[in-house]
Design a protein around this motif. Structure first.
Motif, PDB file in Angstrom:
ATOM      1  N   MET A 161       0.832  -1.202   0.000  1.00 35.68           N
ATOM      2  CA  MET A 161       0.000   0.000   0.000  1.00 35.68           C
ATOM      3  C   MET A 161       0.868   1.254   0.000  1.00 35.68           C
ATOM      4  N   GLU A 162       1.976   1.214   0.750  1.00 36.59           N
ATOM      5  CA  GLU A 162       2.795   2.413   0.820  1.00 36.59           C
ATOM      6  C   GLU A 162       3.564   2.630  -0.477  1.00 36.59           C
ATOM      7  N   ASN A 163       3.927   1.533  -1.154  1.00 41.10           N
ATOM      8  CA  ASN A 163       4.610   1.692  -2.434  1.00 41.10           C
ATOM      9  C   ASN A 163       3.721   2.380  -3.458  1.00 41.10           C
ATOM     10  N   ALA A 164       2.410   2.146  -3.382  1.00 38.46           N
ATOM     11  CA  ALA A 164       1.497   2.752  -4.342  1.00 38.46           C
ATOM     12  C   ALA A 164       1.403   4.257  -4.142  1.00 38.46           C
ATOM     13  N   LEU A 165       1.711   4.755  -2.906  1.00 40.32           N
ATOM     14  CA  LEU A 165       1.639   6.193  -2.645  1.00 40.32           C
ATOM     15  C   LEU A 165       2.895   6.928  -3.072  1.00 40.32           C
ATOM     16  N   LEU A 166       3.963   6.198  -3.397  1.00 36.30           N
ATOM     17  CA  LEU A 166       5.215   6.839  -3.761  1.00 36.30           C
ATOM     18  C   LEU A 166       5.146   7.353  -5.194  1.00 36.30           C
ATOM     19  N   PRO A 167       5.941   8.375  -5.511  1.00 34.07           N
ATOM     20  CA  PRO A 167       5.977   8.871  -6.899  1.00 34.07           C
ATOM     21  C   PRO A 167       6.464   7.780  -7.858  1.00 34.07           C
ATOM     22  N   LEU A 168       6.165   7.999  -9.114  1.00 33.47           N
ATOM     23  CA  LEU A 168       6.526   7.022 -10.139  1.00 33.47           C
ATOM     24  C   LEU A 168       8.051   6.924 -10.236  1.00 33.47           C
ATOM     25  N   GLY A 169       8.561   5.700 -10.191  1.00 33.42           N
ATOM     26  CA  GLY A 169       9.990   5.457 -10.298  1.00 33.42           C
ATOM     27  C   GLY A 169      10.735   5.518  -8.985  1.00 33.42           C
ATOM     28  N   GLN A 170      10.050   5.714  -7.827  1.00 34.69           N
ATOM     29  CA  GLN A 170      10.694   5.782  -6.505  1.00 34.69           C
ATOM     30  C   GLN A 170      10.210   4.625  -5.655  1.00 34.69           C
ATOM     31  N   SER A 171      11.137   3.861  -5.120  1.00 30.83           N
ATOM     32  CA  SER A 171      10.795   2.722  -4.283  1.00 30.83           C
ATOM     33  C   SER A 171      10.801   3.131  -2.810  1.00 30.83           C
ATOM     34  N   LEU A 172      10.351   2.189  -1.966  1.00 31.81           N
ATOM     35  CA  LEU A 172      10.357   2.452  -0.524  1.00 31.81           C
ATOM     36  C   LEU A 172      11.776   2.590   0.000  1.00 31.81           C
ATOM     37  N   ALA A 173      12.726   1.823  -0.580  1.00 33.96           N
ATOM     38  CA  ALA A 173      14.127   1.939  -0.181  1.00 33.96           C
ATOM     39  C   ALA A 173      14.684   3.309  -0.531  1.00 33.96           C
ATOM     40  N   ASP A 174      14.284   3.837  -1.673  1.00 36.86           N
ATOM     41  CA  ASP A 174      14.735   5.180  -2.041  1.00 36.86           C
ATOM     42  C   ASP A 174      14.225   6.223  -1.056  1.00 36.86           C
ATOM     43  N   LYS A 175      13.001   6.017  -0.594  1.00 35.41           N
ATOM     44  CA  LYS A 175      12.436   6.953   0.381  1.00 35.41           C
ATOM     45  C   LYS A 175      13.212   6.902   1.695  1.00 35.41           C
ATOM     46  N   HIS A 176      13.524   5.694   2.177  1.00 36.42           N
ATOM     47  CA  HIS A 176      14.285   5.559   3.419  1.00 36.42           C
ATOM     48  C   HIS A 176      15.687   6.114   3.242  1.00 36.42           C
ATOM     49  N   ARG A 177      16.282   5.893   2.071  1.00 38.17           N
ATOM     50  CA  ARG A 177      17.628   6.401   1.820  1.00 38.17           C
ATOM     51  C   ARG A 177      17.642   7.928   1.812  1.00 38.17           C
ATOM     52  N   ALA A 178      16.628   8.527   1.236  1.00 40.14           N
ATOM     53  CA  ALA A 178      16.560   9.984   1.212  1.00 40.14           C
ATOM     54  C   ALA A 178      16.375  10.563   2.617  1.00 40.14           C
ATOM     55  N   ALA A 179      15.573   9.875   3.438  1.00 42.29           N
ATOM     56  CA  ALA A 179      15.386  10.343   4.814  1.00 42.29           C
ATOM     57  C   ALA A 179      16.671  10.241   5.623  1.00 42.29           C
ATOM     58  N   GLU A 180      17.464   9.164   5.338  1.00 48.30           N
ATOM     59  CA  GLU A 180      18.718   9.002   6.069  1.00 48.30           C
ATOM     60  C   GLU A 180      19.753  10.021   5.616  1.00 48.30           C
ATOM     61  N   LEU A 181      19.805  10.306   4.328  1.00 52.33           N
ATOM     62  CA  LEU A 181      20.754  11.286   3.813  1.00 52.33           C
ATOM     63  C   LEU A 181      20.423  12.705   4.275  1.00 52.33           C
ATOM     64  N   LYS A 182      19.155  12.951   4.572  1.00 49.87           N
ATOM     65  CA  LYS A 182      18.755  14.287   5.011  1.00 49.87           C
ATOM     66  C   LYS A 182      19.450  14.686   6.302  1.00 49.87           C
ATOM     67  N   TRP A 183      19.650  13.713   7.209  1.00 48.29           N
ATOM     68  CA  TRP A 183      20.224  14.026   8.510  1.00 48.29           C
ATOM     69  C   TRP A 183      21.670  13.568   8.640  1.00 48.29           C
ATOM     70  N   ARG A 184      22.276  13.052   7.580  1.00 46.47           N
ATOM     71  CA  ARG A 184      23.653  12.575   7.664  1.00 46.47           C
ATOM     72  C   ARG A 184      24.593  13.769   7.823  1.00 46.47           C
ATOM     73  N   GLY A 185      25.484  13.670   8.811  1.00 44.21           N
ATOM     74  CA  GLY A 185      26.438  14.735   9.060  1.00 44.21           C
ATOM     75  C   GLY A 185      25.867  15.936   9.789  1.00 44.21           C
ATOM     76  N   MET A 186      24.607  15.892  10.159  1.00 46.47           N
ATOM     77  CA  MET A 186      24.006  17.013  10.874  1.00 46.47           C
ATOM     78  C   MET A 186      24.405  16.970  12.353  1.00 46.47           C
ATOM     79  N   PRO A 187      24.617  18.108  12.979  1.00 44.30           N
ATOM     80  CA  PRO A 187      24.924  18.124  14.417  1.00 44.30           C
ATOM     81  C   PRO A 187      23.697  17.685  15.219  1.00 44.30           C
TER      82      PRO A 187
END
Length: 327
Positions: A1-27
């Motif tokens: 169900m959650e994969n169907a809500l993602l934009p076309l061409g973006q997987s659930l792993a891509d979403k988790h990876r983007a969330a992790e990269l957002k805070w990488r190296g942040m204080p």
């Protein structure tokens, strides 16, 4: 169900990876611009802290709860203000969304909640006056004989028992707001007294001096409290006086000096600013009585029987004693 809500061409792993990269190296904590945006939303009264961390699918989601708590620990002033504003918004939402606040009929559906029929309790909640009057007039469940015997048995104990203790759990002579569990509810208790003359006579006979008993208990507690404060002050004064005596002063005489000064201080003969003067006085008196340099009577120096009398001989002062004290 959650994969169907993602934009076309973006997987659930891509979403988790983007969330992790957002805070990488942040204080630790939140960036200043994000903390400022959260504070503006809280001060507007339209947002709470839960709106910013509750769900990643939420419209106002900004960070995780762990990241927010970490920022609040690093900035206590910011966290205290944010928590206060969030709690105020939460309480206002609960009050505005409460169905009883806008109700036009009472809970029983018998009376309209308008005009003089509506009153407020100390907590600010509304209640129906007509329903309350009906409840007061309702005949309570009578006390059984076993309940009456249980109440009578309490008066045979050593602890003081009053009507207020039975119905409201107020400890006699306590004087505080702390209470214990009541023995019986007030309404059935007074109903039993009104319908049972023997039970009413028993209660009246055993509680006629309850007021004086409570006053005596309160007086004893106040007396014990004052005595305890005085004992604590005496102990404090004792160690304070002992600390004023020099270390070179003999220990066997220090006890007497402290006791003499404490006796004068307790009797009110001296003030606290005169402690050092009296300590010096009693130290001088102790030196006169047990002087290491001068005799007890007179001002001449003490002599030793083992002292050599002449520089060119070995004769001691004890050798010159011709007779004893009892000869």
């Amino acid at each position: 169900m959650e994969n169907a809500l993602l934009p076309l061409g973006q997987s659930l792993a891509d979403k988790h990876r983007a969330a992790e990269l957002k805070w990488r190296g942040m204080p630790p904590g939140l960036p200043p611009e994000m903390a400022g945006a959260i504070m503006l939303g809280l001060r507007s009264g339209e947002r709470t802290l839960a709106d910013y961390y509750r769900s990643a699918e939420g419209e106002h989601y900004l960070c995780t709860l762990g990241r927010l708590l970490q920022h609040m620990s690093l900035h206590p002033a910011w966290g205290a203000e944010a928590k206060c504003l969030s709690n105020a918004s939460t309480n206002r939402r609960k009050s505005e969304n409460n169905p009883l606040r806008k109700a036009t009929m009472c809970r029983n559906g018998l009376h309209e909640m308008t005009g003089d029929n509506v009153k407020f309790r100390n907590r600010g909640t509304r209640y129906c006056v007509a329903c309350t009057q009906i409840q007061y007039k309702r005949v309570p469940t009578p006390l059984s004989e076993a309940d009456k015997e249980q109440i009578k048995a309490l008066f045979s104990t050593n602890r003081p028992v009053t009507v207020s203790f039975l119905t409201h759990g107020r400890i006699p002579g306590d004087g505080s707001r702390q209470r214990v569990k009541p023995v019986v509810c007030p309404k059935p208790f007074y109903h039993a007294r009104a319908n049972d003359p023997a039970f009413d006579r028993f209660i009246r006979e055993h509680t006629e001096n309850s007021n004086s008993v409570a006053q005596q208990i309160r007086h004893r507690r106040e007396k014990f409290r004052a005595e305890r404060v005085q004992r604590e002050q005496d102990a404090k004064d004792y160690f304070e006086i002992a600390a004023m005596i020099p270390r070179w002063f003999p220990e066997q005489d220090k006890f007497d000096v402290v006791n003499d000064v404490m006796a004068e201080l307790s009797a009110g003969k001296i003030a606290r600013d005169q402690l050092r003067q009296r300590i010096k006085f009693y130290m001088a008196e102790a030196n006169k009585m047990f002087a290491p340099k001068y005799r007890k009577f007179g001002d001449s120096k003490l002599v030793s029987l083992d002292e050599v009398m002449f520089d060119d001989g070995s004769t001691t002062r004890g050798d010159t004693v011709s007779r004893g004290l009892w000869d």
